[in-house]
Design a protein around this motif. Structure first.
Motif, mmCIF file in Angstrom:
data_model
loop_
_atom_site.group_PDB
_atom_site.id
_atom_site.type_symbol
_atom_site.label_atom_id
_atom_site.label_comp_id
_atom_site.label_asym_id
_atom_site.label_seq_id
_atom_site.Cartn_x
_atom_site.Cartn_y
_atom_site.Cartn_z
ATOM 1 N N PRO A 1 -3.269 2.959 5.234
ATOM 2 C CA PRO A 1 -3.687 1.649 4.737
ATOM 3 C C PRO A 1 -4.605 1.769 3.513
ATOM 4 C CG PRO A 1 -3.803 1.668 7.127
ATOM 5 C CD PRO A 1 -3.464 3.068 6.694
ATOM 6 N N ILE B 1 -2.528 2.500 0.502
ATOM 7 C CA ILE B 1 -1.743 1.319 0.127
ATOM 8 C C ILE B 1 -2.631 0.340 -0.639
ATOM 9 C CG2 ILE B 1 -0.514 -0.700 1.053
ATOM 10 C CD1 ILE B 1 0.563 1.136 3.267
ATOM 11 N N MET C 1 5.909 5.537 4.430
ATOM 12 C CA MET C 1 4.559 6.093 4.531
ATOM 13 C C MET C 1 4.599 7.548 4.961
ATOM 14 S SD MET C 1 2.672 2.998 6.607
ATOM 15 C CE MET C 1 0.992 3.652 6.562
ATOM 16 N N LEU D 1 18.111 3.540 11.068
ATOM 17 C CA LEU D 1 16.824 3.997 11.589
ATOM 18 C C LEU D 1 15.867 4.342 10.438
ATOM 19 C CD1 LEU D 1 15.074 4.910 14.004
ATOM 20 C CD2 LEU D 1 16.121 7.168 13.787
ATOM 21 N N THR E 1 14.027 1.744 8.130
ATOM 22 C CA THR E 1 12.873 0.974 8.603
ATOM 23 C C THR E 1 11.575 1.510 7.990
ATOM 24 O OG1 THR E 1 12.577 2.364 10.574
ATOM 25 C CG2 THR E 1 13.948 0.412 10.815
ATOM 26 N N GLN F 1 10.841 -0.241 4.911
ATOM 27 C CA GLN F 1 10.644 -1.666 5.193
ATOM 28 C C GLN F 1 9.225 -1.913 5.706
ATOM 29 O OE1 GLN F 1 13.975 -3.124 7.523
ATOM 30 N NE2 GLN F 1 15.406 -2.192 6.103
ATOM 31 N N ILE F 2 8.673 -0.923 6.397
ATOM 32 C CA ILE F 2 7.280 -1.044 6.838
ATOM 33 C C ILE F 2 6.352 -0.983 5.622
ATOM 34 C CG2 ILE F 2 5.439 0.166 8.087
ATOM 35 C CD1 ILE F 2 7.598 0.878 10.216
ATOM 36 N N MET G 1 6.920 -1.566 2.469
ATOM 37 C CA MET G 1 7.049 -2.695 1.535
ATOM 38 C C MET G 1 6.253 -3.911 2.019
ATOM 39 S SD MET G 1 10.865 -4.381 2.171
ATOM 40 C CE MET G 1 11.125 -5.329 3.691
ATOM 41 N N THR G 2 6.318 -4.187 3.333
ATOM 42 C CA THR G 2 5.590 -5.370 3.820
ATOM 43 C C THR G 2 4.089 -5.117 3.728
ATOM 44 O OG1 THR G 2 5.629 -4.592 6.119
ATOM 45 C CG2 THR G 2 7.399 -6.044 5.444
ATOM 46 N N LEU G 3 3.666 -3.884 4.020
ATOM 47 C CA LEU G 3 2.226 -3.596 3.975
ATOM 48 C C LEU G 3 1.703 -3.716 2.546
ATOM 49 C CD1 LEU G 3 1.995 -0.634 6.510
ATOM 50 C CD2 LEU G 3 1.428 -3.038 6.895
ATOM 51 N N ALA H 1 2.970 -5.617 0.194
ATOM 52 C CA ALA H 1 2.966 -7.056 -0.117
ATOM 53 C C ALA H 1 1.733 -7.729 0.487
ATOM 54 C CB ALA H 1 4.244 -7.716 0.397
ATOM 55 N N MET H 2 1.386 -7.335 1.724
ATOM 56 C CA MET H 2 0.195 -7.908 2.363
ATOM 57 C C MET H 2 -1.076 -7.518 1.595
ATOM 58 S SD MET H 2 1.015 -7.211 6.369
ATOM 59 C CE MET H 2 2.473 -7.929 7.156
ATOM 60 N N SER I 1 8.270 -9.134 -0.338
ATOM 61 C CA SER I 1 8.984 -7.872 -0.154
ATOM 62 C C SER I 1 10.493 -8.101 -0.085
ATOM 63 C CB SER I 1 8.495 -7.178 1.116
ATOM 64 O OG SER I 1 8.917 -7.882 2.256
ATOM 65 N N PHE I 2 11.237 -7.088 -0.475
ATOM 66 C CA PHE I 2 12.703 -7.153 -0.482
ATOM 67 C C PHE I 2 13.265 -5.852 0.074
ATOM 68 C CE2 PHE I 2 11.351 -10.044 -3.776
ATOM 69 C CZ PHE I 2 12.231 -11.118 -3.679
ATOM 70 N N THR I 3 14.158 -5.953 1.027
ATOM 71 C CA THR I 3 14.885 -4.762 1.472
ATOM 72 C C THR I 3 15.866 -4.374 0.359
ATOM 73 O OG1 THR I 3 16.629 -6.094 2.439
ATOM 74 C CG2 THR I 3 14.810 -5.505 3.892
ATOM 75 N N LEU J 1 -4.859 -4.289 6.303
ATOM 76 C CA LEU J 1 -4.651 -4.601 4.888
ATOM 77 C C LEU J 1 -4.848 -6.064 4.566
ATOM 78 C CD1 LEU J 1 -1.587 -2.309 4.393
ATOM 79 C CD2 LEU J 1 -3.751 -2.147 3.168
ATOM 80 N N ASN J 2 -4.775 -6.902 5.594
ATOM 81 C CA ASN J 2 -4.873 -8.327 5.321
ATOM 82 C C ASN J 2 -5.258 -9.026 6.623
ATOM 83 O OD1 ASN J 2 -4.304 -11.083 4.700
ATOM 84 N ND2 ASN J 2 -2.897 -10.411 3.088
ATOM 85 N N ARG K 1 5.788 -14.408 6.429
ATOM 86 C CA ARG K 1 7.087 -13.851 6.061
ATOM 87 C C ARG K 1 7.037 -12.328 6.118
ATOM 88 N NH1 ARG K 1 9.387 -11.649 1.421
ATOM 89 N NH2 ARG K 1 11.618 -12.025 1.156
ATOM 90 N N GLU K 2 5.983 -11.740 5.567
ATOM 91 C CA GLU K 2 5.862 -10.277 5.554
ATOM 92 C C GLU K 2 5.646 -9.741 6.968
ATOM 93 O OE1 GLU K 2 6.652 -8.674 2.953
ATOM 94 O OE2 GLU K 2 6.722 -10.433 1.672
ATOM 95 N N ARG L 1 8.916 -9.484 8.799
ATOM 96 C CA ARG L 1 9.722 -8.361 8.323
ATOM 97 C C ARG L 1 9.171 -7.065 8.879
ATOM 98 N NH1 ARG L 1 12.364 -10.438 4.090
ATOM 99 N NH2 ARG L 1 12.535 -8.686 2.676
ATOM 100 N N LEU L 2 7.845 -6.964 8.913
ATOM 101 C CA LEU L 2 7.195 -5.758 9.421
ATOM 102 C C LEU L 2 7.523 -5.564 10.902
ATOM 103 C CD1 LEU L 2 5.163 -3.416 9.020
ATOM 104 C CD2 LEU L 2 3.351 -5.007 9.657
ATOM 105 N N THR M 1 18.704 1.564 17.140
ATOM 106 C CA THR M 1 19.463 2.719 16.641
ATOM 107 C C THR M 1 19.336 3.884 17.612
ATOM 108 O OG1 THR M 1 17.594 3.532 15.322
ATOM 109 C CG2 THR M 1 19.148 2.090 14.211
#
Lengths: 426, 426
Positions: free
Chosen positions: A16, A19, A43, A69, A72, A75-76, A78-80, A82-83, A94-96, B57-58, B64-65, B68-69, B79
Motif C-alpha cells: 500500500p 502504491i 503487486m 487466475l 486477478t 485487477q487488484i 489497478m483498483t488499489l 485508483a483508490m 480502473s479498467f481490466t 489506501l482510502n 465501483r473500485e 472490482r477489487l 479457477t
C-alpha cells in the motif's frame, strides 16, 4: 500538454505504501498539465503466489483457467491505485484488459495483441478521469481472458500508448535508463539519452534486461516512443525511438553480458552428413533453446559439436544428449556452466568495417580467450570464461570509446568481487 | 438425472486441500449421473484482506473500485476449483458473474439481480463441462462489475438455479440443516426435513443464520428449491420450499435467539406529539437500524422511549441520542447490552389462537421477565435478560412440542456454561 502512458511494475506497487508513492507520481504528471493513463502490474510476488496455488491443485493447470487466475493480480493493483488516486483528490477509474479494449488471439498464457479499441479510455480521459489499466491481460474472440506472458504489462502499456496516440509511453522501474553497459560491471558506463529500437532489441536479446523485448518490438512496429526511467527519481531516463539523423552516431551503442547460459560440447562425433541435424532437432523437440553453435574438426573423421543454451534448459539438454549419444555414435559430452556471453551492439556497425577485428584485438590484449562467436548485422557476441566477464566488458567498453569521465557511484566492488558476484548470481 | 446447483462458502474453499474436497464432492454429484453447476465464494478470509488493503489506501474507497477489487476473490476460487476438477478428470470451465449472465442494477456493493442470462452455462453443460461460477458478483448496464453484498454467493446460486431451471440449489456449509432451535442451546432440537420459505425468512430475520435472507427471498419469488446441507457429511439436510399440504403442520416451526442487539431507554421524554418522530428519524439518518420500539408512560407528562438496535450500531445510536437529548428535552438515557431476543416462528400461528398466551405462560413459569414484545403475522419475539437466553429457548422449545427424543450430541455444556458462552460471543 502531453498525453502520457505511465507503466509501473510489480516492485513499484508491492505494498500500500508503494502504491501511494505511485499515485503521487501519477498525480504529479497530471498536475503538470498532462493527460495521463496508468498501467500496472500485479503487486510484488502475487503472480508467483497464484501460480503456487494453482500447482497445488493441478500439476498442469488448464491454460484458460490459469489466465483467469493470474489476471486477478493486476485487477487488484489497478483498483488499489485508483483508490489511492481518489484519496489524492483525483477522479480515477480502473479498467481490466477487456475494458481497456486489449483484444488478443486465443493463445492462452502468451496471447498476442491483435487490436486495441481504446475508445473507453479516450472517453474517460475526456471526462477528466485518470484511467488505471490492468497490465498483462486481454480478451480473446470468445470473450475469455488471456494473458500476454510474463512481463506483458510493458506490452500493454505500449499497446495502449499506440491506441490512444500518446506522446510517450513512460516505463518506470528500479533502473533509471539504458546504459552503455551494466554500471555495476563497467563503472564508466554512461546512461544513453536515446537508443533506437533495433539497438534496444538487440541489447535486450543478449542480456540487457531493462525492457521486455515484445514491448520494444510492438513499439518499433507502431513507432511508439518509450521513455525508460526510474520510479524513484525525477531525472530523465532513456528514450527508445526511431533512429534519426540527430541521434548520436556512435558505432557501438552498448555492451551486454549474459551469464545465464551454459556451454555443452559433444566429443568424438562422426563427421557424417545429418549428424548435426539429428542432435539439434532432438534438442528442439525437447524445447532446448540452443544459441551459439560451433563445429570443430578435432581428429580425422571425428568432430566436436559445441553449443550454448540457457542454464534453465540444461537438464533437458543433458537428457536429450544422453539419449542420442549411442545413436549418433559420439563418445562423450561435457558441460561448462561457468561461461559468459559478451556482446557489442550498434546499428552503426553496418557501415563501419573492422569492428570484429577491433573487438578480438581488445580481448586479446587482456588475454581473454574466445570460446565461441556469433553475429548479427548489428551485433557481435563472444563466449568467454565466466571469470573473465568483468574484464571483457570493461576492455570492450574502453576500446569502443564508451567510457564516461565519471565513475559510476554505485560500483564499489573490485573486479574480483564482481566476478564472484556475477558467478554467484547465476 | 437431476440438474443441481451446488454452492460452497468461503470456509469450504479456504485452502487447496479443502478445494480438493469440494472438487471430489462436485465430481461425486456428476458421477451419480446428474448435471452439476458449482458456485463458490472467495477463499476464507480473502474478502477481509482485500477490504483491509483498500482501507489502507482510502478510508472511503469509491464503490465501483471496491466492487472490482472484491470480485477478484471469487474469481480466484472459481479457477482453482475448475483446476481441481480437471485433475479429477472432469472437464470444468469457470465463469465470472458477467460470463454467467448475472445482470444487476448499478448499486455498487449491494447490487440487485435484474436478469439472469444463463445461455452460456446451459451450453457448457450441454458440452459436458462442469461450470464453476464466481458467486457474489454481477455486471451492470455499464459493463461494470457489481457485487451483491456480503453473503451474496447464496443469492448467485439461487439465481443461477432459477436461470437454468435446476431441480435443486444445494447450499453447502458447516451446518447440516435448519433446526427447530440452535442445538447448542436446546439439546433436544430437531433438524427440519423441510421448511417453507416464509418460516425460513422469518427465522433468518430473527437470528437463525443458516442462509442469506436475500437468497431465500429470491428463492421464494421464483420457487427455487433450496437444500441446505453439510459440506462434511453425506446426510440429507433441510429443504426450503413452498408450503404444501404434505408438510408437517406444526404450529411453531422453530425458536430463534439473537444476542447481538442492545436495548436503549431514553428517560423523561416530554409526552408531546412529534417527539418520537424526531428521535427515530435522527436515528434513521445516522443509519441506526432500530428494531423493537416501546413507549411507556412513567410519570405525568413524561414518558420513556425504549428501543433495540444491533450492537454494531450502538456507537452511532449513542451519538445520535446525545445530540437530540437537549432538543427533545429528555433527561437521560441508558443502555442495556446484556439482552436477548427470543422468537417463535411458524406459519401455522396464523390459524392457531392462543400462541402468545402460551408463550408468556411458559416464560412466566420459569420466572423469565419479558422486557419487550414484537410480533409479525407468523412470529412472536420477546426481549429477555441475556442471562436467561438458554432457559427461555429451552422452555419454549418444550412448550411448543418441538423436543426430540434424542439429545443433541454436541451439546455438552451446562445451561450456565452456555449462557456465559453466548454472552461472551456477542
Amino acid at each position: 500538454m502531453s498525453l502520457i502512458v505511465a507503466k509501473f511494475g510489480g516492485t513499484s506497487v508491492a505494498s500500500p505504501e508503494r502504491i501511494q508513492m505511485v499515485a503521487k507520481r501519477v498525480a504529479a504528471i497530471k498536475g503538470a498539465g498532462n493527460e495521463v493513463v496508468a498501467v500496472v502490474s500485479a503487486m510484488g510476488k502475487t503472480t508467483d503466489e497464484l501460480v503456487s496455488l494453482a500447482r497445488a491443485l493441478n500439476t498442469d493447470p488448464p491454460a484458460r483457467e490459469m489466465d483467469r487466475l493470474l489476471s486477478t493480480g493486476e485487477q487488484i493493483s489497478m483498483t488499489l491505485l485508483a483508490m489511492a488516486l481518489s484519496t489524492l483528490g483525483h477522479q480515477a477509474m480502473s479498467f481490466t484488459g477487456r475494458q481497456a479494449g486489449i483484444e488478443t488471439d486465443g493463445t492462452h498464457e502468451k496471447a498476442k495483441i491483435v487490436k486495441v479499441s481504446a475508445k473507453r479510455i479516450r472517453k474517460a480521459l475526456d471526462q477528466g478521469y485518470i484511467p488505471v489499466i490492468a497490465g498483462f491481460q486481454g480478451i480473446d474472440f470468445n470473450g475469455d481472458i488471456t494473458t500476454l506472458g510474463r512481463g506483458g504489462s510493458d506490452t500493454t502499456a505500449v499497446a495502449i500508448a499506440w491506441g490512444i496516440k500518446a506522446d510517450v509511453c513512460e516505463i518506470y522501474s528500479d533502473v533509471d535508463g539504458v546504459y552503455t553497459a551494466d554500471p555495476r560491471v563497467a563503472p564508466r558506463a554512461q546512461k544513453l539519452t536515446t537508443i533506437n529500437y533495433d539497438d534496444m532489441l538487440e541489447l535486450s536479446s543478449v542480456g540487457a534486461g531493462v525492457l521486455q523485448m515484445r514491448a520494444v518490438e510492438f513499439a518499433r512496429k507502431y513507432k511508439v516512443v518509450i521513455h525508460a526511467r526510474s520510479a524513484f527519481t525525477d531525472t530523465s531516463g532513456t528514450y527508445i525511438k526511431e533512429a534519426t539523423s540527430k541521434m548520436e552516431e556512435a558505432v557501438i551503442t552498448g555492451i551486454a553480458h549474459d551469464t545465464s547460459e551454459v556451454k555443452i560440447t559433444i566429443r568424438g562425433v562422426p563427421d557424417t552428413t545429418g549428424i548435426a541435424a539429428k542432435v539439434f532437432s532432438a534438442l528442439a523437440n525437447n524445447t532446448v533453446n540452443t544459441d551459439m553453435i560451433i563445429q570443430n574438426i578435432s581428429e580425422v573423421g571425428l568432430t566436436d559439436i559445441t553449443f550454448t543454451c540457457p542454464e534453465a534448459d540444461l537438464k533437458r539438454a543433458q537428457e536429450t544428449i544422453e539419449s542420442v549419444l549411442p545413436e549418433i555414435g559420439a563418445r562423450e559430452y561435457d558441460v561448462d556452466e561457468d561461461i559468459a556471453k559478451v556482446s557489442i551492439v550498434g546499428t552503426g556497425m553496418k557501415s563501419s568495417p573492422g569492428i570484429a577485428a577491433k573487438m578480438f584485438e581488445a580481448l586479446g590484449e587482456k588475454e581473454i580467450n574466445i570460446l565461441a562467436i556469433s553475429t548479427s548485422p548489428i551485433r557481435l557476441s563472444v563466449v568467454v570464461d565466466g571469470a573473465q566477464t568483468v574484464a571483457a566488458v570493461r576492455c570492450l567498453h574502453t576500446a569502443f570509446g564508451l567510457d564516461s569521465e565519471n565513475i559510476f557511484k554505485e560500483s564499489q566492488l573490485s573486479a574480483e568481487e564482481l566476478a564472484a558476484k556475477l558467478q554467484k548470481g547465476r
